[in-house]
Design an enzyme around this catalytic site. Structure first.
Site, mmCIF file in Angstrom:
data_model
loop_
_atom_site.group_PDB
_atom_site.id
_atom_site.type_symbol
_atom_site.label_atom_id
_atom_site.label_comp_id
_atom_site.label_asym_id
_atom_site.label_seq_id
_atom_site.Cartn_x
_atom_site.Cartn_y
_atom_site.Cartn_z
ATOM 1 N N ASP A 126 50.695 37.210 -7.991
ATOM 2 C CA ASP A 126 50.770 36.217 -6.925
ATOM 3 C C ASP A 126 52.217 36.019 -6.485
ATOM 4 O O ASP A 126 53.141 36.536 -7.109
ATOM 5 C CB ASP A 126 50.163 34.878 -7.380
ATOM 6 C CG ASP A 126 50.493 34.550 -8.835
ATOM 7 O OD1 ASP A 126 51.651 34.782 -9.242
ATOM 8 O OD2 ASP A 126 49.616 34.078 -9.561
ATOM 9 N N ASP A 143 43.422 23.489 -15.254
ATOM 10 C CA ASP A 143 42.159 23.268 -14.553
ATOM 11 C C ASP A 143 41.287 24.529 -14.541
ATOM 12 O O ASP A 143 40.278 24.578 -13.846
ATOM 13 C CB ASP A 143 42.412 22.795 -13.116
ATOM 14 C CG ASP A 143 43.243 23.780 -12.302
ATOM 15 O OD1 ASP A 143 43.597 24.859 -12.835
ATOM 16 O OD2 ASP A 143 43.554 23.480 -11.131
ATOM 17 N N GLU A 198 42.347 28.416 -7.444
ATOM 18 C CA GLU A 198 42.061 27.072 -7.913
ATOM 19 C C GLU A 198 40.550 26.853 -8.033
ATOM 20 O O GLU A 198 39.757 27.664 -7.554
ATOM 21 C CB GLU A 198 42.658 26.051 -6.926
ATOM 22 C CG GLU A 198 44.162 26.173 -6.718
ATOM 23 C CD GLU A 198 44.978 25.590 -7.859
ATOM 24 O OE1 GLU A 198 44.381 25.198 -8.889
ATOM 25 O OE2 GLU A 198 46.209 25.529 -7.735
ATOM 26 N N HIS A 215 42.286 27.655 -13.599
ATOM 27 C CA HIS A 215 42.560 28.661 -12.579
ATOM 28 C C HIS A 215 43.200 29.911 -13.173
ATOM 29 O O HIS A 215 43.846 29.857 -14.231
ATOM 30 C CB HIS A 215 43.437 28.084 -11.451
ATOM 31 C CG HIS A 215 44.873 27.861 -11.803
ATOM 32 N ND1 HIS A 215 45.389 26.603 -12.050
ATOM 33 C CD2 HIS A 215 45.915 28.714 -11.930
ATOM 34 C CE1 HIS A 215 46.683 26.708 -12.308
ATOM 35 N NE2 HIS A 215 47.026 27.985 -12.244
#
Length: 260
Positions: free
Chosen positions: A67, A136, A143, A138
């Site tokens: 990323d 979370d 996400e 991801h």
């Protein structure tokens, strides 16, 4: 999915570095997908030590990004291109032309996303992709509620993720709001996925990804769909696993020839 519980982050780094070394012996020009952040640093340090000692030849290896922030100039010290060059490419003694990543400074971000997806395919695909996991759940910057079939694209970061990444910047306000990330569908095309998670803060996310249902709410749960996915966790990150004893027993009985 194989789950390996290790004593600490350093042990996890050594184990993954060993798997990368074995891959490079089989395929010297393997394409290695790397992640950024503090979690994978023990992997890169252990691999660089093996290269420095002459235990593995990484001279033909290729490196690709998972990323990239949108809007940071290429030379910004916290652009992921800069981080990967600093933490992976240079320590392994590779030239910059061995590295590929998306253009986060492109005027047409969507075109840059599509171009990177094509570039990965044209390079023959990722042989081993290293992943971390967010609190979370991801992976990459996919996400919660990201499509499990998603391709490389632009994503808006949640407040939690920006807060988690603020430690790398002088001010939380400097953390970009957008990123380019390989999509979950893109990630799943790698031949081997290796997720490393350490620390108690990742325990809930690991448990939901490994033992929960496959769901877009927990993007890392998509690894359950992959034919060769390995999840390495330290004792703290394994604290929420109901099947921890089973994972320990199966790994202890694993034949050495199988590798990671």
């Amino acid at each position: 999915m194989e789950v390996v519980i290790v004593p600490d982050a350093r042990a996890g780094g050594e184990l993954i570095a060993g798997a990368v070394a074995a891959l490079l012996r089989r395929k010297p020009d393997a394409l290695l997908g790397v992640a950024t952040g503090s979690t994978p640093l023990p992997v890169y340090e252990a691999l660089a030590a093996r290269v420095g000692a002459g235990a593995v030849d990484a001279s033909q290896a290729r490196i690709c990004q998972l990323d990239e922030y949108v809007g940071l100039p290429a030379g910004h010290p916290e652009s992921y291109r800069s981080v990967v060059l600093r933490e992976v490419v240079e320590p392994l003694g590779l030239d910059e032309d061995a590295f590929m990543g998306p253009d986060g400074a492109a005027e047409d971000v969507q075109a840059a996303c599509e171009a990177y997806d094509r570039a990965l395919r044209d390079a023959g695909g990722v042989d081993l992709q290293l992943l971390g996991i967010g609190t979370d759940g991801h992976i990459g910057f996919n996400e919660p509620c990201s499509s499990l079939a998603s391709r490389t694209r632009i994503k808006t970061l949640t407040r939690q993720t920006r807060e988690d990444n603020a430690r790398f910047f002088d001010s939380p306000d400097e953390v970009p709001h957008h990123v380019i990330t390989q999509g979950i569908g893109t990630i799943l095309e790698a031949r081997h996925l290796v997720l490393l998670a350490t620390g108690a803060g990742k325990a809930d996310a690991v448990a939901r990804a490994v033992e929960g249902p496959v769901a877009a709410l927990v993007p890392a749960s998509a690894l359950q769909l992959h034919p060769h996915a390995t999840v390495l966790v330290d004792e703290a990150a394994a604290a929420g696993l109901k099947l921890a004893d089973y994972f320990r027993a199966t790994y202890a009985a694993k034949p050495d020839w199988q590798g990671l």
